[in-house]
Design an enzyme around this catalytic site. Structure first.
Site, PDB file in Angstrom:
ATOM      1  N   ASP A   1       0.810  -1.238   0.000  1.00  0.00           N
ATOM      2  CA  ASP A   1       0.000   0.000   0.000  1.00  0.00           C
ATOM      3  C   ASP A   1       0.832   1.272   0.000  1.00  0.00           C
ATOM      4  OD1 ASP A   1       0.630  -0.247   2.751  1.00  0.00           O
ATOM      5  OD2 ASP A   1      -1.325   0.526   3.396  1.00  0.00           O
TER       6      ASP A   1
ATOM      7  N   ASP B   1      -5.589   0.404   5.762  1.00  0.00           N
ATOM      8  CA  ASP B   1      -6.385   0.074   6.942  1.00  0.00           C
ATOM      9  C   ASP B   1      -7.610   0.975   7.072  1.00  0.00           C
ATOM     10  OD1 ASP B   1      -4.309  -1.586   7.269  1.00  0.00           O
ATOM     11  OD2 ASP B   1      -3.548  -0.690   9.121  1.00  0.00           O
TER      12      ASP B   1
END
Ligand code: ADP
Ligand code: MG
Length: 387
Positions: A36, A174
């Site tokens: 990410d 997240d």
């Protein structure tokens, strides 16, 4: 649950005024780890485990926080005029950080609030209880103060606060998963563009089982920052020979053709993981759409090997859990999930093998490490919301 929390809220804060209830999930990443912040894809899903919040606006600028998970700390009182990170603020650095970030981004929070929190996610295990808490507070502020803000922007603010107020340099996965999650779906997110797509996770005869190793090595923060630096160094070297913005821009073939531009051997391994893991994630989502769960599982297993050997973010305890899982009939795939150096594994297990899985992995783990693992057979739930 909500009724009991309401009673506790009344007992703690008394008083009158409208009280609102919120829920924000934890998340598990099925595949696409440490991609990410490398411009790659991730594939997380929101869980039905999560963080509940109850809140009421105040007339003054006071902030009062209480977490049923940190009972001993009691009510922690502060104010809108004291949004500075401090050790004494303990866990309230997360909600304070989100309020700080809202103001920083131009959303005014004119009044204080009384807040009660209760979470069912094990803290610090890689299921993102921190992102869950951040996004919960974001939804709370939106609702209580009638702020026009999208869920995606709440996710970005959560990440901004974790990066700049709490000092953890996390990527967007997240908070995005927690804010945007959808029941029975995983979120296929391109972290480069924030384009995303829901992919239905139809595991007719299988379940997602999370195994908590209950270890968290102190390496976790420093190693995370090292990995980010090593990936950046690799990218920097590659950019001298190929026109890319992130490691996620490369296919495996392109990486193999240009990898010798990376001078440091360690950085080369880190970049290999970032590139291959991104391509694996793209392939895994395709396999899932074609109902090829076996291929999805194989890709999860390869992801683990790459995180263990090339990215080197696993640890002995996690490898024990994964090795034990791989030996069991009915395990479709198993890998480390989350940042690493402890925390949890995620496995896809056939329904009729779940009991055996818990027995055998639990017993084997105890025998090899002396530790008790914890198991959660999870469901994929919706993103953060007002209840
Ligand atoms: P992870 O996000 O993997 O669970 P972190 O270390 O990033 O682990 O975040 C855990 C921290 O988040 C806790 O130590 C606490 O400060 C905060 N937190 C998470 N859930 C709660 C909760 N229910 N009540 C109070 N604080 C919480
Ligand atoms: Mg966290």
């Amino acid at each position: 649950m909500e009724k009991k929390l309401m009673e506790t809220f009344q007992k703690l804060y008394g008083g009158e005024g409208e009280i609102k209830t919120f829920f924000s999930p934890g998340r598990v990443n099925l595949i696409g780890e440490h991609t990410d912040y490398n411009g790659g894809h991730v594939f997380p899903c929101a869980l039905t485990l999560g963080t509940y919040g109850i809140a009421r606006k105040r007339e003054d600028r006071k902030l009062r926080f209480y977490s049923a998970n940190f009972e001993k700390l009691g009510v922690i009182e502060t104010s809108l005029d004291d949004l500075v990170p401090s050790k004494a603020a303990q866990w309230t650095n997360y909600p304070k950080g989100v309020i700080w970030a809202f103001e920083k981004k131009g959303y005014s929070i004119p009044q204080g609030m009384d807040v009660l929190i209760y979470g069912t996610i094990p803290n610090g295990s890689g299921l993102s209880s921190s992102a869950s808490l951040e996004v919960l507070i974001g939804v709370m502020l939106k609702e209580l103060f009638n702020i026009e803000i999208s869920m995606q922007d709440i996710a970005l603010i959560g990440q901004y606060s974790e990066n700049n107020y709490n000092g953890c340099n996390c990527g967007i996965m997240d908070q995005f998963a927690v804010a945007m999650g959808k029941k029975d779906c995983a979120v296929f997110l391109d972290t480069n563009t924030l384009q995303y797509e829901y992919a239905s996770v139809k595991l007719d005869d299988a379940k997602i089982v999370i195994t908590n190793s209950k270890v968290k090595h102190s390496l976790v923060d420093s190693a995370y920052n090292d990995r980010r630096r090593e990936s950046e160094e690799a990218l920097h070297d590659l950019q001298k020979v190929v026109d890319i913005k992130t490691l996620g821009d490369l296919t495996e073939e392109e990486f193999e053709a240009h990898k010798d531009a990376i001078k440091d051997e360690i950085c080369k391994k880190r970049a290999k993981h970032a590139v291959y893991e991104n391509q694996r994630t793209i392939r895994a989502v395709k396999a899932l759409k074609e109902n090829d769960i076996a291929e999805f599982g194989r890709l999860m297993n390869q992801s683990h090997i790459s995180l263990r050997d090339d990215y080197e973010v696993s640890c002995e305890e996690i490898d024990v859990l994964v090795d034990l899982a791989w030996k069991i009939d009915g395990v479709i795939g198993s890998r480390i999930t989350g940042g690493g150096f402890g925390g949890c594994t995620v496995s896809i297990v056939k329904n009729d093998a779940v009991d055996t899985f818990i027995d055998q992995v639990g017993a084997g783990y105890k025998e090899k490490t002396g530790r008790e693992a914890e198991f959660y057979v999870v469901e994929i739930g919706d993103g953060a919301r007002v209840l």
